[in-house]
Design a protein around this motif. Structure first.
Motif, PDB file in Angstrom:
ATOM      1  N   VAL A 426      21.414 -27.571  25.199  1.00  0.00           N
ATOM      2  CA  VAL A 426      20.467 -27.138  24.180  1.00  0.00           C
ATOM      3  C   VAL A 426      20.963 -25.813  23.632  1.00  0.00           C
ATOM      4  N   GLU A 427      21.218 -25.771  22.328  1.00  0.00           N
ATOM      5  CA  GLU A 427      21.621 -24.505  21.707  1.00  0.00           C
ATOM      6  C   GLU A 427      20.401 -23.838  21.103  1.00  0.00           C
ATOM      7  N   MET A 428      20.085 -22.645  21.621  1.00  0.00           N
ATOM      8  CA  MET A 428      19.124 -21.803  20.927  1.00  0.00           C
ATOM      9  C   MET A 428      19.874 -21.170  19.759  1.00  0.00           C
ATOM     10  N   GLN A 429      19.385 -21.367  18.556  1.00  0.00           N
ATOM     11  CA  GLN A 429      20.109 -20.835  17.415  1.00  0.00           C
ATOM     12  C   GLN A 429      20.352 -19.334  17.577  1.00  0.00           C
ATOM     13  N   PHE A 430      19.364 -18.651  18.126  1.00  0.00           N
ATOM     14  CA  PHE A 430      19.489 -17.266  18.580  1.00  0.00           C
ATOM     15  C   PHE A 430      18.737 -17.166  19.911  1.00  0.00           C
ATOM     16  N   ALA A 431      19.257 -16.370  20.818  1.00  0.00           N
ATOM     17  CA  ALA A 431      18.628 -16.252  22.139  1.00  0.00           C
ATOM     18  C   ALA A 431      17.165 -15.834  22.035  1.00  0.00           C
ATOM     19  N   ASP A 432      16.825 -15.079  21.002  1.00  0.00           N
ATOM     20  CA  ASP A 432      15.445 -14.627  20.793  1.00  0.00           C
ATOM     21  C   ASP A 432      14.478 -15.815  20.731  1.00  0.00           C
ATOM     22  N   ARG A 461      22.502 -22.752  25.728  1.00  0.00           N
ATOM     23  CA  ARG A 461      23.383 -21.737  25.162  1.00  0.00           C
ATOM     24  C   ARG A 461      22.567 -20.715  24.389  1.00  0.00           C
ATOM     25  N   MET A 462      22.921 -19.422  24.580  1.00  0.00           N
ATOM     26  CA  MET A 462      22.081 -18.324  24.119  1.00  0.00           C
ATOM     27  C   MET A 462      22.881 -17.303  23.306  1.00  0.00           C
ATOM     28  N   PRO A 463      23.136 -17.521  22.019  1.00  0.00           N
ATOM     29  CA  PRO A 463      23.773 -16.494  21.189  1.00  0.00           C
ATOM     30  C   PRO A 463      22.874 -15.257  21.130  1.00  0.00           C
ATOM     31  N   CYS A 464      23.390 -14.118  21.583  1.00  0.00           N
ATOM     32  CA  CYS A 464      22.507 -12.984  21.817  1.00  0.00           C
ATOM     33  C   CYS A 464      23.167 -11.679  21.371  1.00  0.00           C
ATOM     34  N   GLY A 465      22.428 -10.593  21.491  1.00  0.00           N
ATOM     35  CA  GLY A 465      22.996  -9.260  21.401  1.00  0.00           C
ATOM     36  C   GLY A 465      22.885  -8.576  20.058  1.00  0.00           C
ATOM     37  N   HIS A 474      16.600 -11.364  16.117  1.00  0.00           N
ATOM     38  CA  HIS A 474      17.890 -12.041  16.192  1.00  0.00           C
ATOM     39  C   HIS A 474      18.913 -11.229  16.987  1.00  0.00           C
ATOM     40  N   SER A 475      18.446 -10.276  17.788  1.00  0.00           N
ATOM     41  CA  SER A 475      19.391  -9.337  18.407  1.00  0.00           C
ATOM     42  C   SER A 475      19.150  -9.082  19.891  1.00  0.00           C
ATOM     43  N   GLN A 476      18.127  -9.700  20.454  1.00  0.00           N
ATOM     44  CA  GLN A 476      17.797  -9.380  21.842  1.00  0.00           C
ATOM     45  C   GLN A 476      18.860  -9.899  22.814  1.00  0.00           C
ATOM     46  N   THR A 477      18.986  -9.189  23.908  1.00  0.00           N
ATOM     47  CA  THR A 477      19.745  -9.710  25.032  1.00  0.00           C
ATOM     48  C   THR A 477      18.740  -9.811  26.179  1.00  0.00           C
ATOM     49  N   ASN A 478      18.251 -11.015  26.414  1.00  0.00           N
ATOM     50  CA  ASN A 478      17.062 -11.212  27.241  1.00  0.00           C
ATOM     51  C   ASN A 478      17.360 -11.911  28.567  1.00  0.00           C
ATOM     52  N   GLU A 479      18.530 -11.621  29.134  1.00  0.00           N
ATOM     53  CA  GLU A 479      18.908 -12.269  30.386  1.00  0.00           C
ATOM     54  C   GLU A 479      17.954 -11.956  31.527  1.00  0.00           C
ATOM     55  N   ALA A 480      17.327 -10.777  31.507  1.00  0.00           N
ATOM     56  CA  ALA A 480      16.429 -10.392  32.607  1.00  0.00           C
ATOM     57  C   ALA A 480      15.183 -11.260  32.658  1.00  0.00           C
ATOM     58  N   TRP A 481      14.843 -11.942  31.555  1.00  0.00           N
ATOM     59  CA  TRP A 481      13.730 -12.881  31.600  1.00  0.00           C
ATOM     60  C   TRP A 481      14.011 -14.003  32.602  1.00  0.00           C
ATOM     61  N   PHE A 482      15.293 -14.295  32.811  1.00  0.00           N
ATOM     62  CA  PHE A 482      15.654 -15.493  33.568  1.00  0.00           C
ATOM     63  C   PHE A 482      16.306 -15.211  34.921  1.00  0.00           C
ATOM     64  N   THR A 483      16.951 -14.057  35.063  1.00  0.00           N
ATOM     65  CA  THR A 483      17.564 -13.753  36.363  1.00  0.00           C
ATOM     66  C   THR A 483      16.501 -13.628  37.440  1.00  0.00           C
ATOM     67  N   LYS A 484      15.271 -13.368  37.052  1.00  0.00           N
ATOM     68  CA  LYS A 484      14.156 -13.240  37.988  1.00  0.00           C
ATOM     69  C   LYS A 484      13.665 -14.598  38.506  1.00  0.00           C
ATOM     70  N   VAL A 513      21.596 -23.998  33.569  1.00  0.00           N
ATOM     71  CA  VAL A 513      22.404 -22.797  33.342  1.00  0.00           C
ATOM     72  C   VAL A 513      22.017 -22.182  32.012  1.00  0.00           C
ATOM     73  N   LEU A 514      21.685 -20.897  32.028  1.00  0.00           N
ATOM     74  CA  LEU A 514      21.489 -20.120  30.802  1.00  0.00           C
ATOM     75  C   LEU A 514      22.806 -19.422  30.508  1.00  0.00           C
ATOM     76  N   PHE A 515      23.438 -19.780  29.393  1.00  0.00           N
ATOM     77  CA  PHE A 515      24.776 -19.287  29.083  1.00  0.00           C
ATOM     78  C   PHE A 515      24.699 -18.340  27.886  1.00  0.00           C
ATOM     79  N   PHE A 516      24.848 -17.044  28.167  1.00  0.00           N
ATOM     80  CA  PHE A 516      24.699 -16.020  27.134  1.00  0.00           C
ATOM     81  C   PHE A 516      26.036 -15.737  26.447  1.00  0.00           C
ATOM     82  N   GLU A 517      25.996 -15.720  25.115  1.00  0.00           N
ATOM     83  CA  GLU A 517      27.181 -15.483  24.291  1.00  0.00           C
ATOM     84  C   GLU A 517      26.866 -14.364  23.299  1.00  0.00           C
ATOM     85  N   HIS A 518      27.549 -13.244  23.440  1.00  0.00           N
ATOM     86  CA  HIS A 518      27.242 -12.111  22.568  1.00  0.00           C
ATOM     87  C   HIS A 518      27.813 -12.344  21.177  1.00  0.00           C
TER      88      HIS A 518
END
Length: 668
Positions: A426-432, A461-465, A474-484, A513-518
């Motif tokens: 699943v591609e989130m168009q933007f991680a936000d 997939r999480m285009p982020c940053g 369209h700019s968040q880096t929200n990995e901490a929502w999920f590492t918990k 898997v949440l895959f973050f891509e800056h």
């Protein structure tokens, strides 16, 4: 078994082509859950089970629908669908053990009532959030359709659940994709204590099918013959002409939402009216009037079922109470998997970060022919970042699928695909935008393996940053929502080489898997990357620079900011650790570095409060305290939403503050 005083049936059972034996079997199939429920209500009063959601008076729906489906077709039931489980002939002692929280149940004591599934019986139980199972049914049905199997999936919800956004998303997706799903609404009058007049304005919930271009039907949910014959007809039609169908079953909940709730809020005359429509009593009278059933047969059935109930209850009662085994509990959070190492080849090409992501997607699609890609605009258009450009031509529109704007349903469809032996991206168009799909990720994907041993083979997939002037959404880096969240894996590469190898691994891993891509790295970072397929294990950080004066721990764009700062400050004796994988986290690499240098600074792009940097700092303080020569320092973005204007965004991000903190740490 208590029956009401009805002497003749008031339900109009039209003539059917069913044999007498089949009619008797349908009656027996309703009798069994009724007798089990009556026994459970006694046990509830005795304190031998903790909670009960009664389906008394609604047995015709569960029994009729289940018997209309083939044994290998999936059903996703709700609280009041005991007849689904008994009609699929689940061993009663396992159901009783489930309700008592014992090991022979389906969740090893980790969940209760009907919050479980079983691949053996093609049943996928609900979660308390209700709505997500509708989208999961879409995913199961999509897998059948992709394999060109003539099968459908039935999913239940109550009238209350139709107000959830997941209901609308799931029905829309099923309609747009012509998925073979039977959406079953049990309209039982009340959502807990809230009557239907306070839940929706349309006259019939079946009318909502019109808005989705979907055929719909209203069925008397207390008439077993109407339920069974009509659903059988619809099911056969769906198998031959795949499409979704919406059915509203009119019925009533004769007891409380759960027993503690009671029914004082229901007018007595309404209770009496529906008591006369009891599906079991009416069908019993009908069969007796027709000479198909008699008192001796009835008594024999009750005796047989009663004996089975008592035998299986004793088996469940005699089972010892479950004991906690911490190692087992932790082990079962993820599906066990053995990492398969594919070594990189010597042949390389100099490519951008974005190209590495695209190559990993392509090679994984070639490796896994059951992998389906889903996301907004990813097919013809190739995605907003053009990562999947040309994929539809190579792999076909069935496996590279544009989706409507409905993040929640798409995540749920990914879960359904996994249940039905497929893989999903699943591609989130933007991680936000993941916030719109947050519920199924953290409450379904993350928990399902632990709850009933069903993995979620889904990569999100999480285009982020930030750093690209895209503003708060369209700019968040929200990995901490999920590492918990236990049950999720979180990966965040900084280089093309890592991005390709780690994404390949993500598709091999059977866990979510949440895959973050800056985004700022997509076209700004290049590297020599092996041309062929290779993998990199999760949970292994990499040391980019080795030194003895301080440890810099970071990931994502922070890696590049750290290298830039160290170069500008001419610090050549720093240890630089790129985490790459955030969950699982390479704690050993962190501790080894800090124990050697005695000083640590953690850099994150996330806003600082509650970030992963805080957790890492706490771990260092706990496990490396005696080796520390200075306080552990953290650097992150401001605790504000990320702003749009260049000057504001520059001050929000931690690059400048990081340089100041390094100087402070060195001089400490």
């Amino acid at each position: 078994m208590p029956l009401n005083k009805l002497e003749t049936s008031i339900i109009d059972y039209k003539n059917s082509n069913l044999e007498n034996l089949q009619l008797v079997e349908l009656y027996k199939a309703m009798l069994k859950p009724r007798m089990i429920e009556e026994k459970m209500l006694i046990l509830l009063r005795q304190g031998k089970i903790s909670k009960w959601f009664s389906g008394i008076g609604q047995e015709a729906i569960a029994v009729g629908v289940t018997n209309a489906l083939n044994r290998d077709e999936y059903i996703l039931p709700m609280h009041r669908n005991l007849g689904v489980f008994t009609s699929r002939e689940m061993p009663l002692y396992r159901l009783f053990s489930q309700w008592q929280g014992k090991a022979s149940g389906f969740t090893k004591g980790r969940d209760r009532s009907f919050h479980f599934g079983s691949q053996e019986y093609n049943i996928v139980g609900m979660i308390s959030h209700l709505g997500p199972q509708l989208g999961v049914a879409d995913g199961i049905a999509l897998a059948h359709k992709l394999r060109q199997e003539k099968k459908l999936t039935a999913v239940f919800t109550g009238e209350g659940g139709t107000s959830e956004g997941d209901f609308h998303e799931a029905l829309n997706m099923a309609s747009v994709w012509d998925l073979p799903v039977l959406f079953c609404i049990e309209n039982n009058g009340y959502g807990l204590s809230t009557p239907t007049v306070e839940q929706y304005k349309c006259e019939h919930l079946a009318d909502r099918g019109i808005g989705y271009g979907m055929e719909s039907y209203i069925i008397d949910g207390n008439n077993i013959l109407e339920v069974f014959t009509k659903v059988s007809e619809i099911a056969e039609s769906i198998r031959n002409n795949p499409r979704p169908v919406l059915i509203e079953f009119k019925t009533f909940r004769m007891r409380g939402h759960e027993e503690a709730s009671g029914t004082k809020y229901v007018p007595q005359e309404l209770m009496e009216e529906w008591e006369e429509k009891d599906p079991l009593t009416n069908f019993r009278m009908h069969l007796m009037e027709k000479g198909i059933l008699n008192k001796d047969m009835e008594e024999e059935m009750q005796s047989e079922i009663g004996k089975e109930i008592e035998e299986h209850l004793q088996k469940a009662f005699s089972e010892e109470n479950i004991e906690s085994d911490e190692s087992l509990e932790l082990k079962d959070v993820y599906k066990e998997t053995e990492f398969e190492l594919f070594e990189p080849s010597d042949k390389t090409e100099n490519i951008r970060f974005i190209d590495a992501i695209s190559e990993a997607l392509k090679t994984s699609m070639q490796k896994h022919d059951n992998l389906v890609l889903m996301g907004q605009d990813i097919a013809d258009y190739g995605g907003v970042f053009k990562i999947t450009e040309g994929f539809m031509e190579e792999f076909g529109k069935e496996r590279v699928r544009n989706t409507p704007i409905c993040e929640s349903a798409v995540v749920e469809i990914g879960m359904g695909l996994s249940i039905n032996r497929m893989k999903a991206m699943v591609e989130m168009q933007f991680a936000d935008f993941v916030s719109s799909g947050f519920n199924p990720i953290v409450n379904y994907l993350a928990k399902v393996q632990y709850r009933w041993d069903q993995n979620a083979d889904v990569v999100v997939r999480m285009p982020c940053g930030g750093g690209v002037g895209a503003g708060p959404f369209h700019s968040q880096t929200n990995e901490a929502w999920f590492t918990k969240v236990p049950g999720l894996k979180v990966v965040y590469p900084a280089f093309p080489y890592d991005a390709k190898g780690l994404l390949n691994t993500a598709f091999n891993d059977p866990n979510p898997v949440l895959f973050f891509e800056h985004k700022a790295l997509y076209r700004s970072i290049r590297q020599d990357v092996p041309v062929d397929y290779y993998t990199i294990p999760f949970g292994k950080a990499v040391r980019l620079r080795k030194g003895n004066t301080l440890s810099v721990i970071t990931y994502g764009a922070g890696v590049h900011w750290a290298m830039e700062a160290l170069d500008e400050l001419e610090i050549t004796d720093a240890d630089l650790v790129d985490l790459r994988s955030l969950q699982p986290l390479d704690r050993e690499a962190i501790f080894e570095s800090v124990n050697r240098t005695g000083k640590a600074i953690i850099l994150t792009e996330d806003s600082l409060y509650g970030s992963l940097a805080s957790e890492i700092a706490a771990m260092i303080n706990e496990y490396c305290f005696e080796k520390l020569d200075a306080p552990v320092m953290r650097v992150g973005s401001l605790d504000t939403p990320i702003p749009f204007a260049n000057a504001l965004e520059k001050n929000y991000l931690p690059k400048t503050r990081f340089k100041e903190k390094i100087r402070e740490l060195i001089e400490y």
